[in-house]
Write a protein that holds these residues in place. Structure first.
Motif, mmCIF file in Angstrom:
data_model
loop_
_atom_site.group_PDB
_atom_site.id
_atom_site.type_symbol
_atom_site.label_atom_id
_atom_site.label_comp_id
_atom_site.label_asym_id
_atom_site.label_seq_id
_atom_site.Cartn_x
_atom_site.Cartn_y
_atom_site.Cartn_z
ATOM 1 N N ALA A 1 0.827 -1.207 0.000
ATOM 2 C CA ALA A 1 0.000 0.000 0.000
ATOM 3 C C ALA A 1 0.865 1.262 0.000
ATOM 4 O O ALA A 1 0.558 2.243 -0.698
ATOM 5 N N ILE A 2 1.943 1.231 0.760
ATOM 6 C CA ILE A 2 2.847 2.386 0.827
ATOM 7 C C ILE A 2 3.498 2.623 -0.538
ATOM 8 O O ILE A 2 3.524 3.749 -1.033
ATOM 9 N N LEU A 3 4.028 1.566 -1.157
ATOM 10 C CA LEU A 3 4.655 1.740 -2.469
ATOM 11 C C LEU A 3 3.658 2.212 -3.508
ATOM 12 O O LEU A 3 3.973 3.071 -4.340
ATOM 13 N N ASN A 4 2.463 1.673 -3.462
ATOM 14 C CA ASN A 4 1.448 2.117 -4.419
ATOM 15 C C ASN A 4 1.092 3.586 -4.214
ATOM 16 O O ASN A 4 0.865 4.318 -5.174
ATOM 17 N N ARG A 5 1.057 4.013 -2.958
ATOM 18 C CA ARG A 5 0.735 5.413 -2.668
ATOM 19 C C ARG A 5 1.849 6.345 -3.171
ATOM 20 O O ARG A 5 1.586 7.359 -3.813
ATOM 21 N N TYR A 6 3.101 6.000 -2.886
ATOM 22 C CA TYR A 6 4.226 6.833 -3.329
ATOM 23 C C TYR A 6 4.490 6.653 -4.824
ATOM 24 O O TYR A 6 4.920 7.589 -5.489
ATOM 25 N N ASP A 7 4.330 5.431 -5.314
ATOM 26 C CA ASP A 7 4.579 5.058 -6.715
ATOM 27 C C ASP A 7 5.900 5.635 -7.227
ATOM 28 O O ASP A 7 5.941 6.374 -8.225
ATOM 29 N N PRO A 8 7.014 5.276 -6.582
ATOM 30 C CA PRO A 8 8.303 5.888 -6.930
ATOM 31 C C PRO A 8 8.800 5.577 -8.335
ATOM 32 O O PRO A 8 9.588 6.348 -8.881
ATOM 33 N N ALA A 9 8.345 4.488 -8.930
ATOM 34 C CA ALA A 9 8.793 4.156 -10.286
ATOM 35 C C ALA A 9 7.722 4.468 -11.331
ATOM 36 O O ALA A 9 7.926 4.232 -12.517
ATOM 37 N N GLY A 10 6.568 4.964 -10.881
ATOM 38 C CA GLY A 10 5.504 5.316 -11.807
ATOM 39 C C GLY A 10 4.866 4.113 -12.491
ATOM 40 O O GLY A 10 4.453 4.207 -13.645
ATOM 41 N N ILE A 11 4.776 2.981 -11.768
ATOM 42 C CA ILE A 11 4.235 1.760 -12.386
ATOM 43 C C ILE A 11 3.014 1.205 -11.664
ATOM 44 O O ILE A 11 2.557 0.108 -11.984
#
Length: 111
Positions: free
Chosen positions: A37-47
């Motif tokens: 959920a955290i990675l999806n929220r930040y979406d650092p790679a735009g994927i």
């Protein structure tokens, strides 16, 4: 109670090692879902077009965070995973905040 195995140990779910495995599995799943959920929220790679897009990276982040000793380790874990999967570290503009949130997720899901 289940029939004992040849060594005389009962084959029940109240076996301490089985209970520990279940606890660890539940803890891993909770941490995995939070980190996802955290990675999806930040979406650092735009994927993050679909919910599980970061799952390979999430699995490695969870494993690395489990070995982390202090909050500062989370940025190293994050950048190691990004270097492996994206050939570049996490974007610096969000790396510190993202690493902090990953560490907090780790702490929330520990025993």
């Amino acid at each position: 109670m289940a029939d004992p195995d040849p060594a005389g140990e009962p084959l029940t779910s109240d076996n301490p090692s089985e209970e520990k495995r279940k606890r660890n599995s539940a803890r891993y799943r909770a941490c995995f879902l939070e980190v996802r959920a955290i990675l999806n929220r930040y979406d650092p790679a735009g994927i993050a077009f679909i919910e599980d897009e970061y799952d390979p990276e999430v699995a490695e982040l969870v494993a690395g965070l489990e070995k982390a000793v202090e909050p500062a380790d989370s940025i190293r874990v994050l950048n190691d995973v990004f270097l492996k999967w994206f050939s570049a570290p996490c974007p610096p503009a969000i790396a510190v905040d993202l690493a902090r949130d990953l560490w907090l997720a780790r702490e929330r899901t520990r025993d």
